[in-house]
Design an enzyme around this catalytic site. Structure first.
Site, mmCIF file in Angstrom:
data_model
loop_
_atom_site.group_PDB
_atom_site.id
_atom_site.type_symbol
_atom_site.label_atom_id
_atom_site.label_comp_id
_atom_site.label_asym_id
_atom_site.label_seq_id
_atom_site.Cartn_x
_atom_site.Cartn_y
_atom_site.Cartn_z
ATOM 1 N N HIS A 114 -1.661 0.227 -9.359
ATOM 2 C CA HIS A 114 -2.153 1.950 -8.638
ATOM 3 C C HIS A 114 -2.219 2.667 -9.425
ATOM 4 C CE1 HIS A 114 -1.200 5.241 -5.504
ATOM 5 N NE2 HIS A 114 -0.259 5.384 -6.205
ATOM 6 N N ASP A 161 2.979 5.774 7.161
ATOM 7 C CA ASP A 161 2.929 6.888 6.713
ATOM 8 C C ASP A 161 1.710 7.478 6.344
ATOM 9 O OD1 ASP A 161 2.819 7.235 3.428
ATOM 10 O OD2 ASP A 161 1.006 5.723 3.437
ATOM 11 N N ARG A 192 2.248 16.025 5.753
ATOM 12 C CA ARG A 192 2.474 15.708 3.990
ATOM 13 C C ARG A 192 0.946 16.973 3.391
ATOM 14 N NH1 ARG A 192 3.069 10.940 0.840
ATOM 15 N NH2 ARG A 192 3.648 12.574 -0.804
ATOM 16 N N SER A 228 5.856 6.602 -0.405
ATOM 17 C CA SER A 228 4.514 6.242 0.517
ATOM 18 C C SER A 228 3.581 5.124 -0.368
ATOM 19 C CB SER A 228 3.633 7.597 -0.094
ATOM 20 O OG SER A 228 2.160 7.800 0.470
ATOM 21 N N LYS A 275 3.161 0.671 0.503
ATOM 22 C CA LYS A 275 2.053 0.270 1.084
ATOM 23 C C LYS A 275 1.678 -1.601 -0.244
ATOM 24 C CE LYS A 275 -0.394 3.690 0.514
ATOM 25 N NZ LYS A 275 0.167 5.362 1.233
#
Length: 472
Positions: free
Chosen positions: A97, A176, A183, A198, A202
């Site tokens: 990520h 989420d 958000r 968040s 995932k």
């Protein structure tokens, strides 16, 4: 079955949502039961949107302690489905990520290089929003590529190819999605515990066995300073280990664009150069180091250094490129295109180009990524709203590199555009984005500045990490 329902069966104690808002507003710690109720109330419509916004703002201002953050992550996972894979894959399922950057096409060569080294990579990626680009947008500049793959299709692709890059399913961590949309309009996107929950929810839902995080800092990053990036990275690493996923974070500098291309189709071409063993040195640095740490984390290399060498070999011997082509074909690209795609391919070419020239002689000290990305987005390369349409051919090529000497009048950037040419204001902004000084030419410092590879207590933060100069 390639997935299972992760939702909870037990009844949740009833609370008044306004009491939970007030408790967090006052700085108190929420119990696991209150956090569970908060997530389920969002899912079943018991909480009004204004109440969710108020609670998220209270969390943004007051924060969450590590236990609250981990509980929130677990409850987000439990709101949807969890991917399940064959048992024999348990030790080799990996993912990565990135917190977002300009010219960040690392995932494109990284996933197939990891596959070539024996990993299974169920990479779930996103789209660009604002000045940062999205991996799916880049891949969709290749005709026929489909990011929408069911869990069963993902398993089939992983069995035959070893990697896939797909979009998030609506069944995966749906709570989420609800929170993120709120958000986005309540100025709470930058909340540390909300970012952590968040991202990690995932990854937990992917059922991976190792995770690498590229946490960027700098002018064009979500975290402006290395201190902020370090805090975020440590939060992510702590949650990863607490939930059973060996996790490492790299802190990387994000002032200059990564590589020499920005824009979807152009970045695919540059990624192909990397897959052919050539291309930009900073892109290769990020790919080999990121992949090296993942190979070490999942036990396929004795060290991160050895892992980086294995990734480099996969790039140089063509095996990563073959995996990339096979992945494209498995995800809808016509075989004739997928099997011949290379850095010399004519991919989604823009009809117009404009070159800007250096206004003085000297050494390139900095090429500011953010204004370049913002101008390209205005030309159609990105989106300001999720519903905006991308112009995949719009982009920029950097014709010079940081540390290089340039002469006045030498071309330094080429803009690719479709319809509207650059305005005079945009030209001026681009010219101001390159800094040229009188210092002698130099070799740029590595992008990766720190590595965080194990959880630490909050009071130990900053004392147990390897610093710049200690990167393997």
């Amino acid at each position: 079955m390639a997935f299972q329902v992760a939702g909870r069966c037990e009844d949740v104690l009833q609370y008044r949502f306004s009491d939970i808002i007030a408790k967090k507003r006052n700085g108190s710690v929420l119990t696991p039961e209150e956090i569970r109720y908060m997530v389920q109330a969002a899912m079943n419509g018991q909480a009004q949107e204004c109440q969710l916004g108020a609670l998220l703002m209270a969390i943004r201002i007051r924060g969450m302690d590590p236990q609250e953050t981990m509980t929130l992550t677990r409850e987000l996972v439990a709101s949807g489905r969890v991917l399940q894979w064959p048992n024999e894959w348990n030790s080799c399922l990996v993912d990565k990520h990135s917190t977002g950057g300009v010219g960040d096409k690392v995932s494109l060569p990284l996933a197939p290089a990891l596959s070539a080294c024996g990993c299974k990579v169920p990479m779930i990626s996103g789209r660009g929003l604002g000045h940062t680009g999205g991996t799916l947008d880049k891949l969709e500049s290749i005709p026929g590529f489909s990011s929408q793959q069911s869990p069963e299709q993902m398993e089939t692709i992983l069995k035959s190819v070893g990697c896939c890059i797909v979009g998030q399913s609506g069944d995966l961590v749906p709570a989420d999605k609800i929170f993120y949309e709120i958000r986005d309009v309540t100025a709470t996107v930058d909340s540390l515990p909300l970012i952590t929950a968040s991202v990690m929810s995932k990854k937990v839902a992917e059922s991976i066995s190792a995770l690498i995080l590229d946490v960027k800092f700098g002018e064009a990053a979500q975290s402006p300073t290395i201190e902020e990036a370090r805090t975020l990275a440590q939060s992510l690493v702590n949650v990863g280990f607490s939930l059973g996923i060996p996790t490492t974070a790299l802190l990387s500098k994000m002032d200059n664009p990564i590589g020499r291309c920005v824009g979807n189709a152009l970045e695919v071409i540059e990624a192909l150069e990397c897959l052919e063993g050539t291309g930009s040195s900073d892109l290769r640095e990020l790919v080999t180091h990121t992949g090296g740490h993942l190979l070490w984390l999942c036990g396929k290399a004795a060290s991160a250094t050895q892992g980086a060498k294995l990734i480099a070999n996969a790039l140089d011997d063509g095996s990563a490129l073959q995996c990339f082509r096979a992945m494209l074909e498995a995800q809808g690209v016509h075989p004739d295109i997928a099997r011949t795609l290379s850095s010399s391919s004519s991919l989604c070419k823009a009809p117009h180009q404009e070159v800007l020239k250096a206004e003085r002689s000297g050494t390139v000290e900095l090429i500011r990524a953010r204004p370049i990305a913002e101008i390209l987005n205005a030309l159609g390369a990105g989106r300001s709203r999720a519903t905006d349409t991308i112009k995949h051919s719009v982009g920029a090529e950097l014709l010079v590199a940081v540390g290089q000497h340039v002469e006045k009048g030498e071309p330094w950037i080429r803009i690719h555009y479709e319809n509207s040419p650059l305005t005079e204001k945009q030209r001026q902004s681009l010219q101001q984005s390159i800094s040229i000084t009188d210092q002698p030419p130099f070799i740029p410092t590595p992008r990766i500045r720190e590595i965080i590879s194990f959880p630490v207590k909050k009071e130990e933060l900053g004392t147990t990490m390897r610093r710049e100069g200690e990167i393997s």
